[in-house]
Design a protein around this motif. Structure first.
Motif, PDB file in Angstrom:
ATOM      1  N   GLU A 107       0.816  -1.209   0.000  1.00  0.00           N
ATOM      2  CA  GLU A 107       0.000   0.000   0.000  1.00  0.00           C
ATOM      3  C   GLU A 107       0.862   1.277   0.000  1.00  0.00           C
ATOM      4  OE1 GLU A 107      -3.180  -0.167  -0.534  1.00  0.00           O
ATOM      5  OE2 GLU A 107      -3.377   2.018  -0.467  1.00  0.00           O
ATOM      6  N   ALA A 108       1.966   1.226   0.749  1.00  0.00           N
ATOM      7  CA  ALA A 108       2.812   2.424   0.834  1.00  0.00           C
ATOM      8  C   ALA A 108       3.374   2.796  -0.534  1.00  0.00           C
ATOM      9  CB  ALA A 108       3.948   2.189   1.822  1.00  0.00           C
ATOM     10  N   PHE A 109       3.612   1.781  -1.360  1.00  0.00           N
ATOM     11  CA  PHE A 109       4.110   2.075  -2.708  1.00  0.00           C
ATOM     12  C   PHE A 109       3.055   2.839  -3.498  1.00  0.00           C
ATOM     13  CE2 PHE A 109       4.003   0.801  -7.205  1.00  0.00           C
ATOM     14  CZ  PHE A 109       5.094   1.535  -7.626  1.00  0.00           C
ATOM     15  N   ILE A 110       1.811   2.409  -3.388  1.00  0.00           N
ATOM     16  CA  ILE A 110       0.734   3.086  -4.132  1.00  0.00           C
ATOM     17  C   ILE A 110       0.665   4.548  -3.689  1.00  0.00           C
ATOM     18  CG2 ILE A 110      -1.757   3.064  -4.664  1.00  0.00           C
ATOM     19  CD1 ILE A 110      -0.223   0.599  -5.721  1.00  0.00           C
ATOM     20  N   GLU A 111       0.828   4.796  -2.393  1.00  0.00           N
ATOM     21  CA  GLU A 111       0.806   6.183  -1.898  1.00  0.00           C
ATOM     22  C   GLU A 111       1.949   6.992  -2.515  1.00  0.00           C
ATOM     23  OE1 GLU A 111       1.025   5.783   2.338  1.00  0.00           O
ATOM     24  OE2 GLU A 111      -1.021   5.023   2.517  1.00  0.00           O
TER      25      GLU A 111
ATOM     26  N   PRO B  15      -4.281   3.173   8.256  1.00  0.00           N
ATOM     27  CA  PRO B  15      -4.110   2.017   9.160  1.00  0.00           C
ATOM     28  C   PRO B  15      -4.176   0.689   8.394  1.00  0.00           C
ATOM     29  CG  PRO B  15      -5.898   3.474   9.884  1.00  0.00           C
ATOM     30  CD  PRO B  15      -5.428   3.988   8.581  1.00  0.00           C
ATOM     31  N   GLN B  16      -3.315  -0.252   8.816  1.00  0.00           N
ATOM     32  CA  GLN B  16      -3.270  -1.533   8.123  1.00  0.00           C
ATOM     33  C   GLN B  16      -4.351  -2.466   8.644  1.00  0.00           C
ATOM     34  OE1 GLN B  16       1.079  -1.136   9.119  1.00  0.00           O
ATOM     35  NE2 GLN B  16       1.139  -2.723   7.550  1.00  0.00           N
ATOM     36  N   LYS B  17      -4.809  -3.350   7.749  1.00  0.00           N
ATOM     37  CA  LYS B  17      -5.894  -4.256   8.133  1.00  0.00           C
ATOM     38  C   LYS B  17      -5.376  -5.402   9.000  1.00  0.00           C
ATOM     39  CE  LYS B  17      -8.693  -3.183   4.115  1.00  0.00           C
ATOM     40  NZ  LYS B  17      -8.870  -3.498   2.734  1.00  0.00           N
ATOM     41  N   THR B  18      -4.174  -5.841   8.759  1.00  0.00           N
ATOM     42  CA  THR B  18      -3.634  -6.959   9.547  1.00  0.00           C
ATOM     43  C   THR B  18      -2.315  -6.545  10.190  1.00  0.00           C
ATOM     44  OG1 THR B  18      -2.455  -7.792   7.626  1.00  0.00           O
ATOM     45  CG2 THR B  18      -4.600  -8.763   8.068  1.00  0.00           C
TER      46      THR B  18
END
Lengths: 248, 147
Positions: A107-111, B15-18
């Motif tokens: 996810e951080a990459f997408i950001e 926030p991360q899900k896991t």
């Protein structure tokens, strides 16, 4: 004749049970023509169905099967198993939080990716009747290499800056920013400049060149970043001499 | 496992899900892998540049204080530690140059900015000749052969 056997030491992590990643050993028969991904798939299908990993196209296009193989970030569908000895260590990509086993949090990459505005930016939009924006072969050749990126994240896993400096935007996103800045149809270089020259931008790259070493598509992100640094310098110098002519 | 990376490396802002395991540095960081060790040494060249800059400042300062001070500084630079430093710097600068330019253009045409690059052979000859001439010039200056 019996099939050759190899031992795989695979990093495992179950967020529900494990506090830290652990290693598990699998000895499996392998075929001479196998890629590393074939071995991981074999373990998943035949030995331990709880092993989690990502893969899809099996032909180095989707970029989802990146893993650390014997300590080096590799696209496992493109990496021949015969290149390795009897013991192969497979781990999730470095520099990324581990979601489970060989699956990492992207996810951080997408950001970071969205930060550099990787799309064509123009003030004027041609009428549909005027047809598509045209580009010559020479203009395409300038950006072609940098547009071959498949977002496999090997460059992020290999870059030491990523692990040391969380603000660093990173090789793939910066290379893509350069690709759009150099695109003859794009007019967004000014919009991207603050991001590229700011905190976490191109000047946070210390030219380890690891991104280009591991890139499976020969995108050479390191050189794209160095070019952006140089263009940033030119822009600064132009602005210093003549503030009105600071544009790229 | 490899050494731990910054715990915030590649952690999404949302926030991360896991629960996730923290990121680790690339294996072999920083001296366990030859490419990374060369990179660290490349970065360490900053110390060499720092001392070179100090020497240049010392020379400029001495120049402003008159010929006697200039002569004294030159004599100081001819000391053994200074000569050893320059020998190291000479090797280091050439190696840094070699490493830097060896990265350029495995696939792309070598080009930085708007200018096209000269032919490979000319580029390397001019670059290495320039590096060697500059370094020999500095060495001669420090050995007291010129000025």
């Amino acid at each position: 004749m019996g099939a050759q056997k190899k031992t795989f030491i695979v990093t495992r992590f179950d967020p529900d049970k494990d506090s830290v990643p652990r290693k598990e050993k699998y000895e499996i028969p392998v075929e001479p023509h196998w890629k590393v991904l074939d071995a991981v798939n074999y373990i998943k299908d035949e030995v331990d169905s709880t092993l989690s990993h990502r893969c899809s196209c099996r032909m180095a296009v989707c970029g989802s099967c990146g893993m650390s193989v014997n300590g080096e970030a590799k696209l496992t569908c493109k990496t021949a198993l015969s290149d390795y000895g009897d013991t192969v260590e497979i781990a999730p990509l470095a520099n990324f939080p581990i979601v489970r086993d060989l699956v990492v949090e992207l996810e951080a990459f997408i950001e970071k990716f969205q930060k550099v505005k990787p799309w064509i930016i123009r003030d004027d939009v041609n009428d549909i009747a005027a047809g598509p924006y045209k580009q010559s072969v020479e203009e395409l050749n300038v950006i072609k290499q940098f547009s071959m990126c498949i977002n496999c994240m090997l460059c992020y896993a290999a870059c030491p800056q990523i692990g040391l400096n969380p603000d660093f935007i990173g090789p793939a996103a910066l290379a893509l920013a350069h690709r759009y800045n150099e695109d003859s149809r794009d007019r967004g270089a000014d919009e991207r400049r603050d991001i590229l020259l700011g905190v976490g931008g191109t000047y946070d790259c210390t030219f380890a060149n690891e991104c280009s070493e591991v890139c499976p598509k020969d995108v050479d992100p390191a050189i794209a970043i160095q070019r952006e640094k140089f263009l940033g310098l030119i822009h600064w110098a132009r602005n210093f001499v003549s503030p009105k002519k600071g544009g790229r | 496992m490899s050494s731990p990376a910054n715990p915030q490396a590649m952690v999404p802002k949302a926030p991360q899900k896991t629960r996730t395991a923290p990121p680790t540095m690339p294996q072999g960081w920083w001296a366990g892998q030859s490419r990374l060790l060369r990179y660290v040494l490349f970065g360490a060249s900053g110390f060499i540049y720092f001392f070179a800059a100090l020497m240049i400042l010392c020379l400029a300062c001495a120049l402003s204080r008159g010929p006697e001070e200039w002569q004294k500084t030159l004599e100081c630079f001819q000391s053994t530690p200074s000569r050893v430093y320059h020998a190291v710097a000479l090797i280091w600068f050439i190696w840094v140059g070699l490493r830097f330019f060896s990265f350029f253009g495995p696939a792309q045409p070598r080009k930085i900015g708007p200018m096209k690059s000269p032919p490979d052979a000319l580029f390397y000859i001019v670059f290495y000749a320039g590096m060697i001439v500059v370094n020999i010039g500095i060495a001669a200056l420090l050995w007291g052969k010129i000025l």
